[in-house]
Scaffold this motif. Structure first.
Motif, PDB file in Angstrom:
ATOM      1  N   ARG A   1       0.924  -1.149   0.008  1.00 44.68           N
ATOM      2  CA  ARG A   1      -0.076   0.138   0.060  1.00 44.68           C
ATOM      3  C   ARG A   1       1.084   1.222  -0.063  1.00 44.68           C
ATOM      4  O   ARG A   1       2.015   1.255   0.550  1.00 44.68           O
ATOM      5  CB  ARG A   1      -0.965  -0.047   1.263  1.00 44.68           C
ATOM      6  CG  ARG A   1      -1.810   1.023   1.323  1.00 44.68           C
ATOM      7  CD  ARG A   1      -3.107   0.683   2.370  1.00 44.68           C
ATOM      8  NE  ARG A   1      -3.896   1.687   2.825  1.00 44.68           N
ATOM      9  CZ  ARG A   1      -3.634   2.496   3.739  1.00 44.68           C
ATOM     10  NH1 ARG A   1      -2.732   2.349   4.466  1.00 44.68           N
ATOM     11  NH2 ARG A   1      -4.583   3.542   4.150  1.00 44.68           N
TER      12      ARG A   1
ATOM     13  N   SER B   1     -13.369   4.518   7.455  1.00 38.91           N
ATOM     14  CA  SER B   1     -12.184   3.628   8.390  1.00 38.91           C
ATOM     15  C   SER B   1     -12.015   4.254   9.783  1.00 38.91           C
ATOM     16  O   SER B   1     -11.336   3.524  10.629  1.00 38.91           O
ATOM     17  CB  SER B   1     -10.933   3.833   7.431  1.00 38.91           C
ATOM     18  OG  SER B   1     -10.566   5.354   7.239  1.00 38.91           O
TER      19      SER B   1
ATOM     20  N   GLY C   1     -13.840   2.710   0.393  1.00 28.78           N
ATOM     21  CA  GLY C   1     -15.001   3.277   1.342  1.00 28.78           C
ATOM     22  C   GLY C   1     -14.977   4.696   1.281  1.00 28.78           C
ATOM     23  O   GLY C   1     -15.924   5.204   2.163  1.00 28.78           O
ATOM     24  N   SER C   2     -14.269   5.365   0.681  1.00 29.07           N
ATOM     25  CA  SER C   2     -14.442   6.789   0.662  1.00 29.07           C
ATOM     26  C   SER C   2     -14.190   7.502  -0.553  1.00 29.07           C
ATOM     27  O   SER C   2     -14.832   8.430  -1.138  1.00 29.07           O
ATOM     28  CB  SER C   2     -13.758   7.649   1.749  1.00 29.07           C
ATOM     29  OG  SER C   2     -12.462   7.624   1.639  1.00 29.07           O
TER      30      SER C   2
HETATM   31 FE1  CFM Z   1     -10.369   5.175   3.621  1.00 28.52          FE
HETATM   32 FE2  CFM Z   1      -8.183   4.715   2.690  1.00 28.52          FE
HETATM   33 FE3  CFM Z   1     -10.636   4.554   1.299  1.00 28.52          FE
HETATM   34 FE4  CFM Z   1      -9.830   2.660   3.193  1.00 28.52          FE
HETATM   35 FE5  CFM Z   1      -8.351   1.090   1.445  1.00 28.52          FE
HETATM   36 FE6  CFM Z   1      -6.987   3.107   0.873  1.00 28.52          FE
HETATM   37 FE7  CFM Z   1      -9.079   2.686  -0.260  1.00 28.52          FE
HETATM   38 MO1  CFM Z   1      -7.233   1.203  -0.934  1.00 28.52          MO
HETATM   39  S1  CFM Z   1      -8.696   3.959   4.516  1.00 28.52           S
HETATM   40  S2  CFM Z   1     -11.585   3.499   2.683  1.00 28.52           S
HETATM   41  S3  CFM Z   1      -9.444   0.478   3.289  1.00 28.52           S
HETATM   42  S4  CFM Z   1      -9.795   6.301   2.105  1.00 28.52           S
HETATM   43  S5  CFM Z   1      -6.404   0.982   1.375  1.00 28.52           S
HETATM   44  S6  CFM Z   1      -6.140   4.934   1.708  1.00 28.52           S
HETATM   45  S7  CFM Z   1      -7.258   3.295  -1.083  1.00 28.52           S
HETATM   46  S8  CFM Z   1      -9.562   0.883  -0.230  1.00 28.52           S
HETATM   47  S9  CFM Z   1     -10.915   4.193  -0.830  1.00 28.52           S
END
Ligand code: CFM
Ligand code: HCA
Length: 532
Positions: A85, A263, A343-344
């Motif tokens: 990552r 998260s 998730g975002s």
């Molecule tokens: Fe939040 Fe992220 Fe995301 Fe995430 Fe992920 Fe990521 Fe992601 Mo990959 S914490 S939810 S679990 S912004 S690792 S830095 S890029 S899926 S959209």
């Protein structure tokens, strides 16, 4: 969207169809429709999701560079999470960057049969002997949960023996339906074992934490630089480009702003209950979103000097950005994007594409919950199923001596009356067009239908589907790793993004790709040169 949705669902066995039907919904921004989310992926469907261990060790805690992270399990789990990552870190001279190491107990068959606790205790001792870190963190993988190793008692004993902070996470991969469960487990552990350990006061004037920012491609640095220009001090960014010492002292902040709601909303809520630190949602992805977020922070502190400074910074940054944005927008106005990420980001990046006139016609998260789609007002209506009940909810009380409301109830009410939203996230759907197709945990099968039927000009996604998309002749921008570019946050990052998307959309290479369903190359791509 109804016809496309039908194509996606056609031919599925009835039980699978019923489930997927709830996860594919045409949008209505006025009254967001209910979407099926945070439920198990049906075996056989190709998903982009990760596991609970990935969400805990890889996402939330991994970026803390001076904790020594030990994966208790077979070597593959440790190897998978080793530098895959793109959470970047700058390590002060003379310090070791533990992120570069892959530490694992490398469990073998006899540890599975006879238990791995001794092996773990030895690994912790060995790691301490070699590196003398100030903290060690242990992560349980699937087999550890299955054989019942008690990693927490091993950690307690090691903490006593070594005199440093040692703590463990029961984040077995199977513990939840996706990495989302790992976020929650990580938040609980960071809150229990780190937050509030160091009470040294900090006398900076406007001090905040950024929650849910992981410094992918240097985003946290870009935000830090921008806030510094405004005179705002970041005590800690959870968790990106951050040290153990910053985290144990970050309860001295007067505000938590949340980037990735999914998260880290747990941490924002727990810090507010225990210490009285309010939180609100921000977004530093996109020029207008960044300006809006800065103004919101300044308004919270209710200080003329800060508000003026913020306006000066915005004006100076936009003076550079606007001409570049306008030039690129003129070339790509009216193009269509689809975004399926995490998730975002599937939400945040719509703002950045929108800056250059590209509309998002379909989007979805891999593992977010209903509140990330529909807004936090649905929280009381979310059914808690057995998979979610599995994850501990900490019982948090106001701290007897350290709870201190950071803003008076009157001042807070005044802001709320003026339209200011505390402790809230409105979700993705309210900001998407009516009839855009929202798809949770999209499968490859559904993605192929989307590409064939709607032909988006660009797709934002991840490594697991990037090349499927590109083989179909559509450029795919990885919005996890940024295809090794970035930063994309703040105004400087937005400029990077506009230029990169311009390059991707302008290259002729796409016209050379013949989608698999087309036999005749010339018919598929009239611009493509004839075969030599
Ligand atoms: Fe939040 Fe992220 Fe995301 Fe995430 Fe992920 Fe990521 Fe992601 Mo990959 S914490 S939810 S679990 S912004 S690792 S830095 S890029 S899926 S959209
Ligand atoms: C993870 C990490 C990941 C994967 C990226 C991808 C990341 O889910 O464990 O699928 O391209 O951002 O590195 O989300």
């Amino acid at each position: 969207p109804d016809a496309l949705r039908e194509q996606m669902l056609k031919g599925l066995p009835s039980k699978t169809l019923r489930k997927r039907a709830k996860q594919i919904v045409p949008n209505d921004p006025e009254t967001p429709p209910e979407i099926g989310a945070n439920s198990r992926t049906i075996p056989g469907i190709i998903t982009q999701r990760g596991c609970t261990y990935a969400g805990c060790r890889g996402v939330v805690i991994g970026p803390i560079h001076d904790i020594l992270h030990i994966t208790h399990g077979p070597v593959g789990c440790g190897y998978y999470s080793w530098m895959t990552r793109r959470n970047l870190a700058r390590v002060p001279e003379g310090q070791t960057n533990y992120m570069q190491y892959c530490m694992t107990t490398d469990m073998q068959e006899d540890h599975i049969v006879f238990g791995g606790e001794k092996r773990l205790a030895e690994a912790i001792r060995e790691a301490y002997r070699l590196f003398k870190p100030k903290a060690i963190s242990v992560y349980a993988t699937c087999p550890v949960g299955l054989i019942g190793d008690d990693i927490h008692s091993v950690c307690r004993q090691a903490k006593e023996e070594l005199g440093i902070n040692v703590f463990g996470f029961s984040c077995e991969g199977y513990k939840g339906v996706s990495q989302s469960a790992g976020h929650h487990i990580a938040n609980n552990g960071v809150f229990k074992h780190m937050i509030g350990l160091d009470d040294t006061p900090n006398d900076a004037k406007y001090k905040i934490n950024i929650l849910g920012e992981y410094n992918i491609g240097g985003d946290a640095w870009a935000i830090d630089e921008l806030l510094k220009k405004c005179g705002i001090t970041i005590l800690a960014t959870l968790s990106g480009g951050v040290s153990y010492d910053e985290i144990i002292n970050c309860h001295q902040a007067d505000l938590n702003v949340v980037m990735c709601h999914r998260s880290i909303n747990y941490m924002a809520e727990m810090m507010e209950t225990k210490f009285g630190i309010p939180w609100f949602k921000v977004n530093f992805i996109g020029a207008d979103s960044t300006a809006k977020s800065l103004r919101k922070i300044a308004k919270y502190f209710d200080d003329k000097e800060l508000m003026d400074r913020v306006e000066e910074v915005i004006a100076a940054e936009l003076a550079v950005l606007r001409p570049i944005q306008a030039e690129i927008k003129a070339k790509h106005q009216g193009k269509k994007a689809a975004i399926f990420v995490g998730g975002s980001r599937a939400h945040h990046y719509q703002d950045l594409f929108g800056d250059i006139g590209i509309e998002t016609v379909s989007a979805g998260y891999e593992f977010a919950h209903r509140d990330d789609y529909e807004g936090r007002d649905v929280l009381p209506n979310i059914k808690i199923d057995a998979d979610s009940r599995n994850i501990e909810e900490l019982d948090v009380e106001p701290d007897e001596t350290r709870f201190r409301p950071r803003i008076s109830p009157e001042a807070k009410q005044k802001l709320i009356d003026a339209g200011f939203a505390f402790s809230d996230y409105l979700g993705m759907m309210r900001e998407m067009k009516k009839r855009a197709l929202v798809i949770d945990d999209i499968s490859h099968h559904e993605l192929e239908h989307l590409i064939k039927t709607w032909k988006p000009d660009i797709i934002g996604s991840g490594i697991k589907d990037k090349f499927i998309i590109e083989k179909m002749g559509v450029p795919c921008k990885q919005l996890h790793s940024y295809d090794y570019g970035g930063p994309y946050a703040s105004f400087a990052g937005a400029i990077n993004f506009y230029k990169e998307i311009d390059r991707m959309l302008s290259t002729k290479v796409w016209s050379y790709v013949v989608p698999p369903w087309v036999k005749d190359r010339k018919a598929a791509a009239p611009e493509a040169p004839a075969e030599e």
